[in-house]
Structures are given as structure tokens and as C-alpha cells.
Design an enzyme around this catalytic site. Structure first.
Site, PDB file in Angstrom:
ATOM      1  NE  ARG A 237      -4.098  -1.762   0.004  1.00 29.57           N
ATOM      2  CZ  ARG A 237      -4.077  -2.916  -0.635  1.00 29.57           C
ATOM      3  NH1 ARG A 237      -2.980  -3.277  -1.302  1.00 29.57           N
ATOM      4  NH2 ARG A 237      -5.124  -3.722  -0.623  1.00 29.57           N
ATOM      5  CD  GLU A 265      -3.490   2.946  -5.458  1.00 26.57           C
ATOM      6  OE1 GLU A 265      -4.495   2.228  -5.655  1.00 26.57           O
ATOM      7  OE2 GLU A 265      -2.421   2.498  -5.004  1.00 26.57           O
ATOM      8  CG  HIS A 284      -3.360  -1.040  -6.734  1.00 24.81           C
ATOM      9  ND1 HIS A 284      -3.866  -0.365  -5.649  1.00 24.81           N
ATOM     10  CD2 HIS A 284      -3.164  -2.325  -6.302  1.00 24.81           C
ATOM     11  CE1 HIS A 284      -3.965  -1.190  -4.612  1.00 24.81           C
ATOM     12  NE2 HIS A 284      -3.547  -2.385  -4.988  1.00 24.81           N
TER      13      HIS A 284
END
Length: 318
Positions: A237, A265, A284
């Protein structure tokens, strides 16, 4: 009954589940990220059901309190640190989660893709090839055999990453707040201090759950300990690393970062990380693959159907 499917960036949600089986439910898919909490509140105000893709759209109390019609939430994956399940519980709104495929194996695979890409300069090499160049401007890179792999976290994913590192002939070292020497040894790694992990590793890879304890855990002083040419990898993360400190470190040192996760994000188009040559970026993708999508969206439809029938399943805030 109105249902919102959020953050279907790849426009695949309707393909991977039978949403038409939810009789009497109007399904609307949102393909783009909301720019703010205000925009999310405005566009979701009329919906009874919201289906979340992991933590792509944060769902704090400040947003929940502005959704008067909300009655049910389905979350893909086991948990989301940006979803306030307590705020939903206080309003009597159940949250059902879903299963996932592979137990994190896809993240392990992506981690090694990023490590190899960073060690061998594959991203810049690919850009060179498309631009008609060859070796121009490429660093020499390094082979992984005989190098030290430093694992910040040695849980299920970290231990699997370590096993692959051993197969490449790497020496594995690990640290986390509660890691014991016995557990590290059972995973084929040596327990070291956090300071030694950063100072002596050729690759440092992060495999921790984001929590208040791990937020900002990787600080400027940790990065400055890293050897010239060493690589930082994060598929966990973004907020575990002090992003501003990392950008400053990358700008002034001959190091490389390989990142799949970010403080914000989707990563803004003008973000400074996009402009640095010594960074390998992916959007991601750790959990993004077909098997997961089939389970995520299939279980989501199952969750909604069970709630509509008055018998919610996989409830995480009962």
C-alpha cells in the site's frame, strides 16, 4: 432499487457476472474515479446499494453520512482500510465481502515482475526500443543471484516472495515489528533490524498490511541508508512509504523504485513520480486478473441477491 458499481476502470464488471439475475434492480456502472468526496456524494445520493472494488473509492463516514438512501454495501476482497464499517453499522447498513483467487499469489508474481524490471532496466529498455534506440542511457543493471533481498514483512505474501528469491540464489533478510527469528528462519530468511535491512539489502520489498502502525513506516532516514543502486519495491500500500521523502530520495540518488501502489490512486496525470526516469510504475495491478474478477463480481451479485432475500451473507460488520 438502484445499485452502483464503482471504479470499473477496465469496463469488465458487466462481463464477469450475471447482473440481470437481480430482478427489479437498476444497475449503473461508474468507470472513472470520483474527483472528490463531494462528487461521490452527489453522484451516489440516489443509490440504495453500492458495490466497491477494494479501496479504490474511499468510503469514510463523511461520505456515508451524505448518502440518505444507502442500505447495503458489497466490498470485493476481505477488507478495506478506507471503508468505515463502523459508520455503516451505526446506520444498520450491512457490508458483505467476497472471496478472492490465489491467496495473494498474483501479488507475489507482480512483485517479481517489478523486481526484475527494476534490476535489469526493462521499462526504460522497452521505451528505448519503441523510440528506435538500443542501449543508450540504460544503467548496467544487476543480476539477482548472490544479492540480498530485504523483506519488510514476512507474512503469507512476503514468505512466498522470499521462497522465489531463494530460487534465484538470493540471500533473504526480513524485519517487521512482531517477526521472530524462528518464524524468519522457517521462511528461509534471517531476522535483522530495520536499519540493517535498508542498509544491507540490494532489493527492499514491502509486504505489510496498511494500519495506523505501518502508515509512514518507511521514512527518509530509512531510504537514505540504502546502498547506491539498490531498489525499493512496493506492491503493498502506498501510504506505508513517506511519498514525499521517497521522491526527494529518488531525485538525488542513484537508486530505483518499482511501484504498484500510491498515496493517491489513480495516480494523478501530473504526479512527479511519472516524470522520474529511475522509477518503474504499474497501475495497482497486484490483484487485477481475470480469476479474481470472476470471483469478485460473481460474489458481489450473490451478496446482493442474499441481502434482497433478507439473508445477507459474508457480513463483516454484523
Amino acid at each position: 432499487m438502484k445499485l452502483a458499481v464503482l471504479d470499473d476502470y477496465q469496463r469488465l464488471a458487466l462481463e464477469y457476472a450475471d447482473w440481470t439475475s437481480l430482478n427489479g434492480v437498476e444497475v449503473q456502472v461508474f468507470h472513472d474515479a470520483f474527483r472528490s468526496t463531494d462528487e461521490a456524494a452527489l453522484k451516489l445520493k440516489a443509490f440504495d446499494i453500492v458495490c466497491l472494488m477494494r479501496e479504490r473509492t474511499p468510503f469514510p463516514r463523511a461520505l456515508i453520512d451524505r448518502l440518505p438512501h444507502l442500505r447495503f454495501v458489497s466490498l470485493t476482497g476481505a477488507r478495506s482500510p478506507s471503508l468505515d464499517t463502523q459508520a455503516l453499522k451505526e446506520r444498520g447498513i450491512p457490508v458483505s465481502n467476497t472471496r478472492s483467487a490465489g491467496g495473494g499469489l498474483s501479488t507475489v508474481e507482480l512483485t517479481w515482475g517489478l523486481i526484475i524490471a527494476a534490476a535489469r532496466g526493462l521499462a526504460k529498455g522497452e521505451r528505448n526500443m519503441r523510440a528506435g534506440r538500443w542501449h543508450e542511457g540504460l544503467p548496467p543493471g544487476f543480476s539477482l543471484a548472490g544479492k540480498r533481498l530485504g523483506l519488510l514483512g514476512l507474512g503469507n505474501i512476503g514468505a512466498r516472495v522470499a521462497a522465489i528469491g531463494k530460487a534465484f540464489g538470493m540471500e533473504c533478510a526480513a524485519w517487521s515489528a512482531n517477526l521472530t527469528a524462528q518464524k524468519a528462519q522457517s521462511a528461509g530468511a534471517q531476522l535483522v533490524s530495520k536499519e540493517e535491512l535498508f542498509a544491507q539489502s540490494d532489493v527492499v520489498t514491502i509486504h505489510l498490511v496498511l494500519s495506523e502502525r505501518t502508515r509512514g513506516l518507511v521514512r527518509a532516514e530509512d531510504l537514505e541508508r540504502m546502498k547506491p543502486g539498490a531498489v525499493l519495491v512496493n506492491t503493498s500500500r502506498g501510504p506505508i512509504v513517506d511519498e514525499a521523502a521517497m521522491i526527494s530520495w529518488l531525485r538525488k540518488n542513484a537508486n530505483h523504485a518499482a511501484l504498484d501502489v500510491y498515496e493517491r490512486e489513480p495516480l494523478p496525470a501530473d504526479h512527479p513520480l511519472r516524470k522520474l526516469e529511475n522509477v518503474t510504475l504499474s497501475p495497482h495491478l497486484g490483484y487485477v486478473h481475470e480469476d479474481n474478477y470472476r470471483i469478485f463480481y460473481g460474489d458481489t451479485v450473490e451478496n446482493v441477491a442474499a441481502w434482497l432475500a433478507g439473508k445477507p451473507i459474508r457480513v463483516i460488520n454484523a
